[in-house]
Write a protein that holds these residues in place. Structure first.
Motif, mmCIF file in Angstrom:
data_model
loop_
_atom_site.group_PDB
_atom_site.id
_atom_site.type_symbol
_atom_site.label_atom_id
_atom_site.label_comp_id
_atom_site.label_asym_id
_atom_site.label_seq_id
_atom_site.Cartn_x
_atom_site.Cartn_y
_atom_site.Cartn_z
ATOM 1 N N LYS A 206 3.205 -7.491 -1.726
ATOM 2 C CA LYS A 206 3.285 -7.269 -3.173
ATOM 3 C C LYS A 206 1.960 -6.847 -3.787
ATOM 4 O O LYS A 206 1.913 -6.524 -4.978
ATOM 5 N N THR A 207 0.895 -6.808 -2.991
ATOM 6 C CA THR A 207 -0.384 -6.325 -3.515
ATOM 7 C C THR A 207 -0.542 -4.819 -3.327
ATOM 8 O O THR A 207 -1.405 -4.207 -3.957
ATOM 9 N N THR A 208 0.286 -4.215 -2.451
ATOM 10 C CA THR A 208 0.197 -2.772 -2.224
ATOM 11 C C THR A 208 1.357 -1.998 -2.842
ATOM 12 O O THR A 208 1.189 -0.866 -3.291
ATOM 13 N N GLY A 210 5.206 -2.559 -5.255
ATOM 14 C CA GLY A 210 5.977 -3.494 -6.058
ATOM 15 C C GLY A 210 7.243 -2.902 -6.629
ATOM 16 O O GLY A 210 7.498 -1.695 -6.520
ATOM 17 N N LYS A 230 6.909 1.058 -5.792
ATOM 18 C CA LYS A 230 5.845 1.618 -6.630
ATOM 19 C C LYS A 230 4.475 1.309 -6.028
ATOM 20 O O LYS A 230 4.123 0.138 -5.843
ATOM 21 N N LEU A 232 0.736 0.356 -5.798
ATOM 22 C CA LEU A 232 -0.118 -0.415 -6.704
ATOM 23 C C LEU A 232 -1.602 -0.197 -6.449
ATOM 24 O O LEU A 232 -2.442 -0.698 -7.194
ATOM 25 N N THR A 233 -1.927 0.541 -5.382
ATOM 26 C CA THR A 233 -3.324 0.798 -5.024
ATOM 27 C C THR A 233 -3.463 2.269 -4.641
ATOM 28 O O THR A 233 -2.555 3.063 -4.836
#
Length: 577
Positions: A206-208, A210, A230, A232-233
């Motif tokens: 969930k950090t890369t 979402g 989506k 995120l990074t």
């Protein structure tokens, strides 16, 4: 005494099923669902001993092979099959676990139909939300041939009549009654056995990435979630771990759900099943039912293939006629009902069926991959080519594939519903453990496998991992090849089902993350599920006694024998077509 040939009337009479206007209502007296507790678990007794002093044996029943995955390929299925074979052997049934590579399973079960017992996991794919997939595609006798999807080979004319009737009935209430009858028949016949409906988990970093769209009954790894992940990074390519590589990227030859899932990213369909399970137009602007056997599709304007050539109604009509004529493996049973597809206007295609087929939109128009006519019309052997550079029209374009390493797709910016990720990279790790280790380490963003809750235990509590949970409408199951003895005997098949240690399997292998199986249509498909069918009981004593009653015998060394002709009380309910 000859073996009894079992008819629908026999079944209804024996089961105590009531009928009204030809409708089967329930199965009174069936055992209630079992709880996965120690109290529910029975230890199988030793091999049956001879009761009479002098017993005449029939032909020896040789050990049969129960085909399953290797321990590294799918630890869960391997362990389920091991425990099951141990329970069968403890009861005196000569079964041997046969772990093989996934390619061998596909060849033996789906291609050659030469297996004996086959342990399988049916993924919750969109087409399996429609009852016709379970009831007709997998058990109608006409689909039991070399290219068919009736891998059990079950063939009974009275069941066939029910399976055909449910797919032609346009009244939803009447169709539901027929669907319930089909479920009750298969529950009694057991050409397959549903071990469990799993509590499934989908996991992602969930950090890369979402906000994936969650598809009903199938978390995270599906067309809609992959399309909507989506970034995120700065990492814009969605990295998906696989336990094994794809077998085929030829849409005409692909035969397993994993390959179909991959191809659905590259190829479009006339329609798609949306995240809630509803069929919706996709490359079609509209889909209209003229009657139960005629449909008209209006194709969107401005569509193009990945090589820049326009996609038109000509491609759509060509695809369906070509796929039917050449027996496209995964779609053959659905296309069998098609008489012809013809272009009736520059943007319109009319589909004419040989008979009414209510699930045509969901099971055919939302399933068959549209092919570029300018490429495939020159291919005379479509089932044999590798299709090394697929050209589709979908949200992703094929970039490259390195066998047993990785496959890369890139976003198609011209698609009418473009994906959010710039690309999709499938990375092969060779095992579930390796794949989950890579996710834990942050080397991938999600996994291309549907996992049980137990399998993701190691990821619980990790700050970068999101876990989504559902109860599947697929299942863990085993098939019997009813083309062969002793699996053409309903008594023998039921004995296998009754003696599978499901409570132990759920407790030990799944750590409680599953429900005992019953009907072929899972409870999570609430409308179509037959609520009168309970979870199938675990009762090895009943299994043993039923085999003795049917005339099977054992000698002092524990060898099992078929009934003698004068004591043959088997129920041969297949091979009658």
């Amino acid at each position: 005494m000859k073996p009894k040939f079992f008819t629908r009337r026999d079944f209804l009479k024996a089961a105590g099923v009531t009928m009204a206007a030809g409708v089967v209502i329930g199965l009174p007296g069936c055992a209630p669902a079992l709880e996965a507790t120690e109290a529910a678990i029975k230890v199988p007794t030793k091999v049956p001993t001879e009761a009479p002093a002098a017993v005449t044996h029939g032909k020896k029943l040789e050990a049969f092979q129960a085909m399953t995955t290797t321990a590294s390929g799918d630890p869960r299925r391997f362990e389920i099959s091991r425990m099951t074979c141990d329970a069968w052997k403890a009861l005196g049934i000569p079964a041997e676990q046969w772990p093989v590579a996934s390619t061998v399973m596909v060849e033996q079960a789906w291609d050659d139909k030469k297996y004996q017992v086959y342990f399988i996991h049916h993924d919750p794919n969109p087409d399996r939300m429609e009852p016709d997939t379970w009831l007709y595609k997998y058990y109608y006798s006409g689909n039991a041939g070399p290219t068919g999807s009736n891998i059990s080979g079950y063939s009974n004319p009275e069941y066939d009549a029910l399976a055909v009737a449910q797919r032609e009935e346009t009244d939803v209430t009447k169709r539901k009654e027929l669907v319930d009858q089909c479920q009750a028949w298969l529950y009694d016949a057991q050409p397959y056995h549903i071990t469990t409906n799993l509590h499934l988990a989908g996991v992602y970093n969930k950090t890369t990435f979402g906000d994936p769209t969650i598809f009903v009954g199938n978390p995270v790894y599906n067309f809609w979630s992959i399309k909507t992940f989506k970034p995120l990074t700065d990492q814009k390519v969605l990295r998906i771990g696989l336990a094994r590589d794809f077998d085929s990227i030829n849409p005409m030859a692909a035969s397993n759900p994993e390959d179909i899932q991959f191809l659905s990213l590259i190829y479009d369909m006339v329609g798609r099943v949306d995240p809630e399970g509803k069929p919706v137009p996709w490359i079609a602007k509209s889909i209209d039912a003229i009657s139960a056997s005629e449909y008209e599709v209006t194709v969107r304007e401005g569509l193009t293939w990945h090589d820049g050539v326009p996609l038109t109604a000509e491609d759509v009509a060509f695809t369906f006629n070509y796929a039917k004529a050449n027996s496209a493996v995964y779609f053959a049973s659905g296309l069998a009902i098609l008489d012809k597809a013809e272009v009736v206007a520059p943007d319109k295609v009319k589909f004419t069926l040989t008979s009414p087929f209510v699930p045509f939109i969901s099971n055919v128009l939302c399933a068959v991959f549209i092919l570029p006519k300018h490429i495939w019309e020159n291919i005379s052997n479509p089932l044999e080519i590798p299709n090394e550079q697929p050209i589709g029209s979908g949200p992703w374009k094929f970039d490259y594939m390195r066998t047993m390493e990785e496959s890369k797709l890139v976003r198609n910016p011209d698609h009418f519903e473009p994906a959010l990720a710039e690309g999709v990279l499938h990375v092969v790790y060779g095992s579930v453990d390796g794949m989950l280790g890579a996710l834990e380490a942050g080397d991938i963003d999600t996994v291309g496998e549907i996992l049980t809750i137990a399998q993701v235990d190691q990821l619980q509590g990790l700050p970068h991992i999101q876990i989504e949970k559902v109860t599947e409408f697929g299942m863990e199951a085993f098939y019997c090849n009813t083309r062969l003895e002793p699996f053409n005997d309903k008594v023998f098949r039921n004995a296998l089902a009754l003696s599978q240690p499901t409570p132990d399997i759920i407790k030990v292998v799944l750590r409680g993350a599953g429900d005992p199986g019953g009907s072929i249509i899972a409870p999570s498909l609430k409308f179509w599920h037959n609520n009168n069918l309970p979870a199938f009981p675990y009762d090895p004593e009943k299994a043993k006694q039923s085999l003795l009653d049917a005339g099977y015998t054992w000698d002092e060394e524990g060898n099992m024998y078929y009934p003698t002709p004068e004591n043959d009380k088997r129920v041969i309910d297949t091979g009658l077509v």
